[in-house]
Design a protein around this motif. Structure first.
Motif, PDB file in Angstrom:
ATOM      1  N   GLY A  48      27.345  76.736   3.934  1.00 32.70           N
ATOM      2  CA  GLY A  48      27.538  77.945   3.150  1.00 32.70           C
ATOM      3  C   GLY A  48      26.217  78.473   2.623  1.00 32.70           C
ATOM      4  O   GLY A  48      25.235  78.584   3.359  1.00 32.70           O
ATOM      5  N   CYS A  49      26.162  78.764   1.342  1.00 35.65           N
ATOM      6  CA  CYS A  49      24.948  79.331   0.739  1.00 35.65           C
ATOM      7  C   CYS A  49      23.743  78.395   0.869  1.00 35.65           C
ATOM      8  O   CYS A  49      22.596  78.846   0.926  1.00 35.65           O
ATOM      9  CB  CYS A  49      25.196  79.649  -0.731  1.00 35.65           C
ATOM     10  SG  CYS A  49      26.498  80.879  -1.002  1.00 35.65           S
ATOM     11  N   LEU A  50      24.002  77.096   0.907  1.00 37.53           N
ATOM     12  CA  LEU A  50      22.899  76.136   0.985  1.00 37.53           C
ATOM     13  C   LEU A  50      22.243  76.098   2.359  1.00 37.53           C
ATOM     14  O   LEU A  50      21.227  75.423   2.538  1.00 37.53           O
ATOM     15  CB  LEU A  50      23.384  74.734   0.606  1.00 37.53           C
ATOM     16  CG  LEU A  50      23.833  74.549  -0.847  1.00 37.53           C
ATOM     17  CD1 LEU A  50      24.076  73.079  -1.139  1.00 37.53           C
ATOM     18  CD2 LEU A  50      22.805  75.117  -1.820  1.00 37.53           C
ATOM     19  N   SER A  51      22.793  76.818   3.322  1.00 36.92           N
ATOM     20  CA  SER A  51      22.112  76.894   4.614  1.00 36.92           C
ATOM     21  C   SER A  51      20.770  77.605   4.463  1.00 36.92           C
ATOM     22  O   SER A  51      19.854  77.394   5.255  1.00 36.92           O
ATOM     23  CB  SER A  51      22.986  77.617   5.647  1.00 36.92           C
ATOM     24  OG  SER A  51      23.292  78.934   5.219  1.00 36.92           O
ATOM     25  N   CYS A  52      20.646  78.433   3.426  1.00 32.47           N
ATOM     26  CA  CYS A  52      19.359  79.058   3.095  1.00 32.47           C
ATOM     27  C   CYS A  52      18.757  78.467   1.819  1.00 32.47           C
ATOM     28  O   CYS A  52      17.552  78.282   1.720  1.00 32.47           O
ATOM     29  CB  CYS A  52      19.523  80.566   2.898  1.00 32.47           C
ATOM     30  SG  CYS A  52      19.596  81.517   4.425  1.00 32.47           S
ATOM     31  N   HIS A  53      19.612  78.188   0.844  1.00 34.01           N
ATOM     32  CA  HIS A  53      19.132  77.759  -0.473  1.00 34.01           C
ATOM     33  C   HIS A  53      19.171  76.241  -0.629  1.00 34.01           C
ATOM     34  O   HIS A  53      19.475  75.738  -1.718  1.00 34.01           O
ATOM     35  CB  HIS A  53      19.968  78.434  -1.568  1.00 34.01           C
ATOM     36  CG  HIS A  53      19.873  79.927  -1.565  1.00 34.01           C
ATOM     37  ND1 HIS A  53      18.778  80.604  -2.053  1.00 34.01           N
ATOM     38  CD2 HIS A  53      20.740  80.884  -1.113  1.00 34.01           C
ATOM     39  CE1 HIS A  53      18.972  81.907  -1.921  1.00 34.01           C
ATOM     40  NE2 HIS A  53      20.145  82.107  -1.348  1.00 34.01           N
ATOM     41  N   GLU A  54      18.874  75.555   0.431  1.00 33.45           N
ATOM     42  CA  GLU A  54      18.858  74.089   0.404  1.00 33.45           C
ATOM     43  C   GLU A  54      17.908  73.586  -0.674  1.00 33.45           C
ATOM     44  O   GLU A  54      16.779  74.060  -0.802  1.00 33.45           O
ATOM     45  CB  GLU A  54      18.397  73.556   1.758  1.00 33.45           C
ATOM     46  CG  GLU A  54      18.478  72.047   1.901  1.00 33.45           C
ATOM     47  CD  GLU A  54      19.879  71.571   2.237  1.00 33.45           C
ATOM     48  OE1 GLU A  54      20.437  70.811   1.430  1.00 33.45           O
ATOM     49  OE2 GLU A  54      20.396  71.956   3.297  1.00 33.45           O
ATOM     50  N   GLY A  55      18.373  72.639  -1.494  1.00 33.70           N
ATOM     51  CA  GLY A  55      17.513  72.026  -2.499  1.00 33.70           C
ATOM     52  C   GLY A  55      17.608  72.641  -3.874  1.00 33.70           C
ATOM     53  O   GLY A  55      17.056  72.100  -4.829  1.00 33.70           O
ATOM     54  N   ILE A  56      18.314  73.771  -3.996  1.00 30.83           N
ATOM     55  CA  ILE A  56      18.430  74.385  -5.312  1.00 30.83           C
ATOM     56  C   ILE A  56      19.268  73.489  -6.223  1.00 30.83           C
ATOM     57  O   ILE A  56      20.211  72.829  -5.787  1.00 30.83           O
ATOM     58  CB  ILE A  56      19.050  75.802  -5.209  1.00 30.83           C
ATOM     59  CG1 ILE A  56      18.843  76.566  -6.513  1.00 30.83           C
ATOM     60  CG2 ILE A  56      20.526  75.732  -4.844  1.00 30.83           C
ATOM     61  CD1 ILE A  56      19.168  78.042  -6.399  1.00 30.83           C
ATOM     62  N   GLU A  57      18.913  73.456  -7.479  1.00 28.24           N
ATOM     63  CA  GLU A  57      19.586  72.569  -8.430  1.00 28.24           C
ATOM     64  C   GLU A  57      20.974  73.099  -8.775  1.00 28.24           C
ATOM     65  O   GLU A  57      21.182  74.309  -8.895  1.00 28.24           O
ATOM     66  CB  GLU A  57      18.744  72.468  -9.707  1.00 28.24           C
ATOM     67  CG  GLU A  57      19.272  71.481 -10.727  1.00 28.24           C
ATOM     68  CD  GLU A  57      18.373  71.395 -11.956  1.00 28.24           C
ATOM     69  OE1 GLU A  57      18.682  70.608 -12.860  1.00 28.24           O
ATOM     70  OE2 GLU A  57      17.369  72.125 -11.997  1.00 28.24           O
ATOM     71  N   ASP A  58      21.934  72.197  -8.936  1.00 24.64           N
ATOM     72  CA  ASP A  58      23.268  72.600  -9.375  1.00 24.64           C
ATOM     73  C   ASP A  58      23.184  73.239 -10.753  1.00 24.64           C
ATOM     74  O   ASP A  58      22.361  72.849 -11.584  1.00 24.64           O
ATOM     75  CB  ASP A  58      24.209  71.392  -9.446  1.00 24.64           C
ATOM     76  CG  ASP A  58      24.632  70.908  -8.071  1.00 24.64           C
ATOM     77  OD1 ASP A  58      24.600  71.716  -7.126  1.00 24.64           O
ATOM     78  OD2 ASP A  58      24.997  69.721  -7.953  1.00 24.64           O
ATOM     79  N   ILE A  59      24.063  74.197 -11.006  1.00 23.77           N
ATOM     80  CA  ILE A  59      24.043  74.898 -12.282  1.00 23.77           C
ATOM     81  C   ILE A  59      24.478  73.991 -13.430  1.00 23.77           C
ATOM     82  O   ILE A  59      24.136  74.217 -14.588  1.00 23.77           O
ATOM     83  CB  ILE A  59      24.934  76.160 -12.220  1.00 23.77           C
ATOM     84  CG1 ILE A  59      24.695  77.039 -13.445  1.00 23.77           C
ATOM     85  CG2 ILE A  59      26.399  75.790 -12.082  1.00 23.77           C
ATOM     86  CD1 ILE A  59      25.373  78.384 -13.375  1.00 23.77           C
ATOM     87  N   ASP A  91      32.153  77.916   0.895  1.00 24.25           N
ATOM     88  CA  ASP A  91      30.931  77.498   0.205  1.00 24.25           C
ATOM     89  C   ASP A  91      31.228  76.287  -0.669  1.00 24.25           C
ATOM     90  O   ASP A  91      31.580  76.420  -1.844  1.00 24.25           O
ATOM     91  CB  ASP A  91      30.381  78.641  -0.644  1.00 24.25           C
ATOM     92  CG  ASP A  91      29.064  78.277  -1.318  1.00 24.25           C
ATOM     93  OD1 ASP A  91      28.260  77.566  -0.691  1.00 24.25           O
ATOM     94  OD2 ASP A  91      28.850  78.700  -2.467  1.00 24.25           O
ATOM     95  N   ALA A  92      31.069  75.106  -0.094  1.00 25.45           N
ATOM     96  CA  ALA A  92      31.389  73.872  -0.814  1.00 25.45           C
ATOM     97  C   ALA A  92      30.494  73.650  -2.025  1.00 25.45           C
ATOM     98  O   ALA A  92      30.858  72.926  -2.953  1.00 25.45           O
ATOM     99  CB  ALA A  92      31.275  72.678   0.136  1.00 25.45           C
ATOM    100  N   ALA A  93      29.320  74.283  -2.040  1.00 20.28           N
ATOM    101  CA  ALA A  93      28.418  74.138  -3.185  1.00 20.28           C
ATOM    102  C   ALA A  93      28.905  74.941  -4.389  1.00 20.28           C
ATOM    103  O   ALA A  93      28.518  74.668  -5.521  1.00 20.28           O
ATOM    104  CB  ALA A  93      27.008  74.581  -2.809  1.00 20.28           C
ATOM    105  N   GLY A  94      29.725  75.966  -4.140  1.00 22.88           N
ATOM    106  CA  GLY A  94      30.311  76.731  -5.235  1.00 22.88           C
ATOM    107  C   GLY A  94      29.525  77.943  -5.687  1.00 22.88           C
ATOM    108  O   GLY A  94      29.933  78.628  -6.624  1.00 22.88           O
ATOM    109  N   CYS A  95      28.408  78.251  -5.036  1.00 17.31           N
ATOM    110  CA  CYS A  95      27.590  79.403  -5.454  1.00 17.31           C
ATOM    111  C   CYS A  95      28.405  80.695  -5.453  1.00 17.31           C
ATOM    112  O   CYS A  95      28.275  81.541  -6.339  1.00 17.31           O
ATOM    113  CB  CYS A  95      26.391  79.578  -4.534  1.00 17.31           C
ATOM    114  SG  CYS A  95      25.447  78.076  -4.215  1.00 17.31           S
ATOM    115  N   VAL A  96      29.251  80.841  -4.431  1.00 14.80           N
ATOM    116  CA  VAL A  96      30.015  82.068  -4.241  1.00 14.80           C
ATOM    117  C   VAL A  96      30.963  82.345  -5.402  1.00 14.80           C
ATOM    118  O   VAL A  96      31.316  83.498  -5.668  1.00 14.80           O
ATOM    119  CB  VAL A  96      30.803  81.993  -2.910  1.00 14.80           C
ATOM    120  CG1 VAL A  96      31.926  80.965  -3.002  1.00 14.80           C
ATOM    121  CG2 VAL A  96      31.358  83.350  -2.521  1.00 14.80           C
ATOM    122  N   VAL A  97      31.369  81.308  -6.113  1.00 14.19           N
ATOM    123  CA  VAL A  97      32.344  81.470  -7.193  1.00 14.19           C
ATOM    124  C   VAL A  97      31.833  82.428  -8.265  1.00 14.19           C
ATOM    125  O   VAL A  97      32.589  83.251  -8.787  1.00 14.19           O
ATOM    126  CB  VAL A  97      32.686  80.103  -7.821  1.00 14.19           C
ATOM    127  CG1 VAL A  97      33.599  80.272  -9.033  1.00 14.19           C
ATOM    128  CG2 VAL A  97      33.338  79.202  -6.787  1.00 14.19           C
TER     129      VAL A  97
END
Length: 240
Positions: free
Chosen positions: A39-50, A70-76
């Motif tokens: 999902g979003c981490l395909s570009c933003h790999e390594g960004i810290e969780d909120i 988006d399993a990382a949840g950024c899209v939420v």
């Protein structure tokens, strides 16, 4: 001493290398497989969780994001298209199902903005009602500060502690009982509002912007210019 310096330099180098990997330039385009997997981490790999990764809130965000790709949840909170292959594709729109649930209606670079918080922080299943209260809070409207300053300029409409203006037009339509707080607090505030109606208005209008000609005729109206240019310029919700 020399050994200590070398150790310090080594630690600095390791830190820089680590930082470089975390903040590496995002790819111009990702593969469909990468977008589907990350999902979003395909570009933003390594960004810290909120939030703390182990926290219940982070688990809820991730669970809410997974059905939308988006399993990382950024899209939420941000919206966008987690399956987009380029920046332009990813930073556009929002999943239809998420929109229908009251989530982001577009891509939000800053989901904390009060103007769209109802569809980010305040969406269903999250902090429902919070955005409504923030938009009408004294800290956000700054109605008290505005009243106090304009009173010293002799503006008629704010004399006798009247509060007609805020940073923007807003109406409080949910009645005189606060949405949150103990029963004792709610009863107290209801009595306060009934006793001091001018200090607890049901609506506010944006601070007026008199013309130069109007100020020349009535110099005290310069208080509005002072209020806008000096006091309000730093507030996060307005342009000043």
């Amino acid at each position: 001493m020399i050994i200590m310096r070398r150790l310090i330099l080594a630690f600095v180098a390791i830190g820089l290398m680590a930082g470089g990997s975390v903040f590496a330039k995002a790819p111009d385009k990702v593969t469909p497989a990468a977008a589907k997997e990350k999902g979003c981490l395909s570009c933003h790999e390594g960004i810290e969780d909120i939030r703390d990764t182990a926290s219940p809130m982070m688990a809820m965000i991730q669970a809410k994001g997974a059905p939308h790709g988006d399993a990382a949840g950024c899209v939420v909170c941000h919206g966008g298209n987690p399956q987009g292959l380029t920046k332009d594709e990813a930073h556009k729109g929002s999943p239809a199902a998420l929109k229908n649930e009251g989530g982001p209606q577009l891509f939000y670079p800053d989901p904390g903005s009060v103007w769209i918080a109802e569809n980010s922080c305040g969406q269903s299943g999250c902090h429902s009602g919070y955005a409504y209260r923030v938009e009408r809070s004294l800290m956000n409207t700054e109605a008290g500060k505005i009243q106090g300053n304009l009173h010293t300029w002799g503006i008629d409409e704010v004399q006798n502690h009247k509060v007609p203006w805020g940073n923007y037009d807003v109406a409080d339509t949910d009645g005189s009982v606060p949405q949150v707080g103990t029963d004792e607090y709610k009863a107290y505030m209801k009595e306060m509002m009934a006793a001091h109606k001018d200090q607890f208005p049901t609506e506010l209008k944006m601070v007026p912007l008199p013309s130069v000609e109007e100020i020349e005729k009535d110099p005290k109206l310069a208080g509005f210019t002072y209020q806008r240019q000096e006091c309000q310029r730093c507030h996060v919700a307005i342009n000043g």
